[in-house]
Design a protein around this motif. Sequence first.
Motif, PDB file in Angstrom:
ATOM      1  N   MET A   1      10.258  -1.526 -13.313  1.00 35.67           N
ATOM      2  CA  MET A   1      10.459  -0.473 -12.329  1.00 35.67           C
ATOM      3  C   MET A   1       9.172  -0.265 -11.523  1.00 35.67           C
ATOM      4  SD  MET A   1      11.764   3.325 -13.068  1.00 35.67           S
ATOM      5  CE  MET A   1      11.680   4.562 -11.853  1.00 35.67           C
ATOM      6  N   ALA A   2       9.300  -0.222 -10.240  1.00 36.21           N
ATOM      7  CA  ALA A   2       8.144  -0.088  -9.349  1.00 36.21           C
ATOM      8  C   ALA A   2       7.634   1.350  -9.337  1.00 36.21           C
ATOM      9  CB  ALA A   2       8.524  -0.509  -7.939  1.00 36.21           C
ATOM     10  N   GLN A   3       6.322   1.482  -9.192  1.00 39.10           N
ATOM     11  CA  GLN A   3       5.682   2.780  -9.018  1.00 39.10           C
ATOM     12  C   GLN A   3       5.066   2.803  -7.625  1.00 39.10           C
ATOM     13  OE1 GLN A   3       3.242   2.520 -12.765  1.00 39.10           O
ATOM     14  NE2 GLN A   3       3.643   4.710 -12.720  1.00 39.10           N
ATOM     15  N   ILE A   4       5.306   3.888  -6.899  1.00 41.46           N
ATOM     16  CA  ILE A   4       4.809   4.038  -5.527  1.00 41.46           C
ATOM     17  C   ILE A   4       3.796   5.180  -5.479  1.00 41.46           C
ATOM     18  CG2 ILE A   4       5.442   4.545  -3.126  1.00 41.46           C
ATOM     19  CD1 ILE A   4       6.700   1.937  -4.073  1.00 41.46           C
ATOM     20  N   PHE A   5       2.714   4.958  -4.758  1.00 41.49           N
ATOM     21  CA  PHE A   5       1.714   5.989  -4.481  1.00 41.49           C
ATOM     22  C   PHE A   5       1.527   6.034  -2.976  1.00 41.49           C
ATOM     23  CE2 PHE A   5       0.967   4.649  -8.747  1.00 41.49           C
ATOM     24  CZ  PHE A   5       0.547   5.783  -9.433  1.00 41.49           C
ATOM     25  N   GLY A   6       1.381   7.232  -2.427  1.00 41.96           N
ATOM     26  CA  GLY A   6       1.176   7.370  -0.990  1.00 41.96           C
ATOM     27  C   GLY A   6       2.444   7.064  -0.219  1.00 41.96           C
ATOM     28  N   GLU A   7       2.273   6.613   1.015  1.00 45.38           N
ATOM     29  CA  GLU A   7       3.409   6.314   1.895  1.00 45.38           C
ATOM     30  C   GLU A   7       3.601   4.811   1.960  1.00 45.38           C
ATOM     31  OE1 GLU A   7       3.859   8.469   5.531  1.00 45.38           O
ATOM     32  OE2 GLU A   7       2.530  10.056   4.802  1.00 45.38           O
ATOM     33  N   PHE A   8       4.714   4.363   1.410  1.00 47.38           N
ATOM     34  CA  PHE A   8       5.009   2.938   1.317  1.00 47.38           C
ATOM     35  C   PHE A   8       6.408   2.696   1.852  1.00 47.38           C
ATOM     36  CE2 PHE A   8       6.011  -1.125  -0.534  1.00 47.38           C
ATOM     37  CZ  PHE A   8       4.789  -1.770  -0.600  1.00 47.38           C
ATOM     38  N   THR A   9       6.533   1.777   2.786  1.00 49.68           N
ATOM     39  CA  THR A   9       7.837   1.444   3.354  1.00 49.68           C
ATOM     40  C   THR A   9       8.071  -0.055   3.241  1.00 49.68           C
ATOM     41  OG1 THR A   9       9.264   1.578   5.294  1.00 49.68           O
ATOM     42  CG2 THR A   9       6.948   1.176   5.714  1.00 49.68           C
ATOM     43  N   GLU A  10       9.312  -0.423   3.185  1.00 49.97           N
ATOM     44  CA  GLU A  10       9.650  -1.845   3.179  1.00 49.97           C
ATOM     45  C   GLU A  10      10.583  -2.178   4.343  1.00 49.97           C
ATOM     46  OE1 GLU A  10       9.563  -3.682  -0.971  1.00 49.97           O
ATOM     47  OE2 GLU A  10      10.306  -1.646  -1.353  1.00 49.97           O
ATOM     48  N   ASP A  11      10.654  -1.258   5.319  1.00 48.41           N
ATOM     49  CA  ASP A  11      11.496  -1.466   6.495  1.00 48.41           C
ATOM     50  C   ASP A  11      10.671  -2.157   7.582  1.00 48.41           C
ATOM     51  OD1 ASP A  11      13.275  -1.447   8.581  1.00 48.41           O
ATOM     52  OD2 ASP A  11      13.179   0.715   8.903  1.00 48.41           O
ATOM     53  N   PHE A  12      10.908  -3.432   7.743  1.00 49.17           N
ATOM     54  CA  PHE A  12      10.197  -4.206   8.749  1.00 49.17           C
ATOM     55  C   PHE A  12      11.158  -4.705   9.828  1.00 49.17           C
ATOM     56  CE2 PHE A  12       7.438  -4.287   5.100  1.00 49.17           C
ATOM     57  CZ  PHE A  12       6.197  -4.063   5.678  1.00 49.17           C
ATOM     58  N   SER A  13      12.238  -3.984  10.040  1.00 45.63           N
ATOM     59  CA  SER A  13      13.277  -4.444  10.955  1.00 45.63           C
ATOM     60  C   SER A  13      12.841  -4.427  12.418  1.00 45.63           C
ATOM     61  CB  SER A  13      14.551  -3.615  10.772  1.00 45.63           C
ATOM     62  OG  SER A  13      14.274  -2.245  11.008  1.00 45.63           O
ATOM     63  N   GLU A  14      11.891  -3.591  12.768  1.00 44.03           N
ATOM     64  CA  GLU A  14      11.510  -3.479  14.180  1.00 44.03           C
ATOM     65  C   GLU A  14      10.191  -4.159  14.522  1.00 44.03           C
ATOM     66  OE1 GLU A  14      11.909   0.399  15.886  1.00 44.03           O
ATOM     67  OE2 GLU A  14      13.579   0.878  14.558  1.00 44.03           O
ATOM     68  N   ARG A  15       9.660  -4.969  13.620  1.00 48.39           N
ATOM     69  CA  ARG A  15       8.392  -5.639  13.930  1.00 48.39           C
ATOM     70  C   ARG A  15       8.636  -6.697  14.997  1.00 48.39           C
ATOM     71  NH1 ARG A  15       8.272  -8.830   8.341  1.00 48.39           N
ATOM     72  NH2 ARG A  15       9.799 -10.398   8.908  1.00 48.39           N
ATOM     73  N   SER A  16       7.591  -6.950  15.774  1.00 52.05           N
ATOM     74  CA  SER A  16       7.732  -7.949  16.829  1.00 52.05           C
ATOM     75  C   SER A  16       7.036  -9.255  16.469  1.00 52.05           C
ATOM     76  CB  SER A  16       7.164  -7.403  18.136  1.00 52.05           C
ATOM     77  OG  SER A  16       5.781  -7.171  18.000  1.00 52.05           O
ATOM     78  N   GLU A  17       6.047  -9.196  15.643  1.00 53.23           N
ATOM     79  CA  GLU A  17       5.243 -10.378  15.302  1.00 53.23           C
ATOM     80  C   GLU A  17       4.607 -10.105  13.946  1.00 53.23           C
ATOM     81  OE1 GLU A  17       3.742 -14.145  16.141  1.00 53.23           O
ATOM     82  OE2 GLU A  17       5.033 -12.985  17.460  1.00 53.23           O
ATOM     83  N   PHE A  18       4.345 -11.164  13.177  1.00 56.85           N
ATOM     84  CA  PHE A  18       3.629 -10.992  11.930  1.00 56.85           C
ATOM     85  C   PHE A  18       2.928 -12.285  11.554  1.00 56.85           C
ATOM     86  CE2 PHE A  18       7.692 -12.650  10.668  1.00 56.85           C
ATOM     87  CZ  PHE A  18       7.457 -13.442   9.552  1.00 56.85           C
ATOM     88  N   LEU A  19       1.940 -12.157  10.701  1.00 58.02           N
ATOM     89  CA  LEU A  19       1.176 -13.303  10.226  1.00 58.02           C
ATOM     90  C   LEU A  19       0.890 -13.072   8.747  1.00 58.02           C
ATOM     91  CD1 LEU A  19      -0.360 -15.930  11.040  1.00 58.02           C
ATOM     92  CD2 LEU A  19      -2.367 -14.479  11.367  1.00 58.02           C
ATOM     93  N   VAL A  20       1.089 -14.114   7.941  1.00 56.77           N
ATOM     94  CA  VAL A  20       0.850 -14.040   6.499  1.00 56.77           C
ATOM     95  C   VAL A  20      -0.178 -15.101   6.128  1.00 56.77           C
ATOM     96  CG1 VAL A  20       1.888 -14.218   4.208  1.00 56.77           C
ATOM     97  CG2 VAL A  20       3.238 -13.293   6.110  1.00 56.77           C
ATOM     98  N   LEU A  21      -1.206 -14.697   5.397  1.00 60.78           N
ATOM     99  CA  LEU A  21      -2.225 -15.611   4.891  1.00 60.78           C
ATOM    100  C   LEU A  21      -2.224 -15.553   3.372  1.00 60.78           C
ATOM    101  CD1 LEU A  21      -5.208 -14.641   7.244  1.00 60.78           C
ATOM    102  CD2 LEU A  21      -3.622 -16.550   7.521  1.00 60.78           C
ATOM    103  N   GLY A  22      -2.431 -16.688   2.740  1.00 61.03           N
ATOM    104  CA  GLY A  22      -2.498 -16.736   1.286  1.00 61.03           C
ATOM    105  C   GLY A  22      -3.825 -17.297   0.829  1.00 61.03           C
ATOM    106  N   PHE A  23      -4.323 -16.776  -0.289  1.00 61.92           N
ATOM    107  CA  PHE A  23      -5.626 -17.172  -0.819  1.00 61.92           C
ATOM    108  C   PHE A  23      -5.524 -17.384  -2.324  1.00 61.92           C
ATOM    109  CE2 PHE A  23      -6.167 -14.415   2.793  1.00 61.92           C
ATOM    110  CZ  PHE A  23      -7.115 -15.058   3.563  1.00 61.92           C
ATOM    111  N   SER A  24      -6.351 -18.250  -2.821  1.00 60.97           N
ATOM    112  CA  SER A  24      -6.462 -18.458  -4.261  1.00 60.97           C
ATOM    113  C   SER A  24      -7.720 -17.735  -4.727  1.00 60.97           C
ATOM    114  CB  SER A  24      -6.559 -19.948  -4.589  1.00 60.97           C
ATOM    115  OG  SER A  24      -6.797 -20.125  -5.958  1.00 60.97           O
ATOM    116  N   PRO A  25      -7.585 -16.648  -5.475  1.00 62.89           N
ATOM    117  CA  PRO A  25      -8.767 -15.870  -5.844  1.00 62.89           C
ATOM    118  C   PRO A  25      -9.729 -16.591  -6.776  1.00 62.89           C
ATOM    119  CG  PRO A  25      -6.833 -15.018  -6.964  1.00 62.89           C
ATOM    120  CD  PRO A  25      -6.355 -16.078  -6.006  1.00 62.89           C
ATOM    121  N   SER A  26      -9.280 -17.663  -7.400  1.00 66.36           N
ATOM    122  CA  SER A  26     -10.159 -18.357  -8.343  1.00 66.36           C
ATOM    123  C   SER A  26     -10.723 -19.664  -7.784  1.00 66.36           C
ATOM    124  CB  SER A  26      -9.401 -18.636  -9.646  1.00 66.36           C
ATOM    125  OG  SER A  26      -8.272 -19.445  -9.389  1.00 66.36           O
ATOM    126  N   SER A  27     -10.466 -19.967  -6.511  1.00 63.62           N
ATOM    127  CA  SER A  27     -10.930 -21.249  -5.952  1.00 63.62           C
ATOM    128  C   SER A  27     -12.425 -21.271  -5.668  1.00 63.62           C
ATOM    129  CB  SER A  27     -10.151 -21.596  -4.685  1.00 63.62           C
ATOM    130  OG  SER A  27     -10.437 -20.674  -3.669  1.00 63.62           O
TER     131      SER A  27
END
Length: 191
Positions: A1-27
């Motif tokens: 079960m997820a725990q939420i703190f502060g204001e958290f939304t998962e509604d991304f229906s109106e976004r126009s652009e996005f970019l995702v980057l991934g990193f390896s913390p142990s590299s």
Amino acid sequence: MAQIFGEFTEDFSERSEFLVLGFSPSSLPIQLRWKTNGLSADFLGDYVKNFFPGDTSAALNKQTEIRSAVSFVANELLENAMKYSDKTAGQPVNLEVHLFSDRLIFLSKNSVHQDAIANFQSYLQELTTSDIGEMYINQVEKSVDNDNDASSGLGYLTMIMDYEAVLGWKFEQSPNNIDIVMVTTMIQLPI
């Protein structure tokens, strides 16, 4: 079960652009990672500012403000995610930026050590219920008194004070391994 703190939304229906980057913390060792974090944050700042075109003085000022805000927030999120990630979990660190007509949303997602969760959540509870101005002054005084402390606690407070950021966090079990807890940090910046 997820725990939420502060204001958290998962509604991304109106976004126009996005970019995702991934990193390896142990590299890389964490000391070498700081430089790549800064480069990645600056890249995101340069990327996002291009969605605010114009050559007038006002437009150029807006681009500069946005680039600076994006670089600062992205760098803080990457530093926190890398520093506090559970390297033994083998989970990547993800950083996303989503553009909306009225705001930018940043998401960082990383594993977190089981023994660090209680203290982190206690800090988040304080952050989401306390007087931010007073908390900021206290953290500045603490960091001045203890300049060897690598975790000053000023990053989130600076985002709120300087950029009017709205913050939220979601803690949940990894879908791949129930023994791993993932935390997603959400920063919403008005534009």
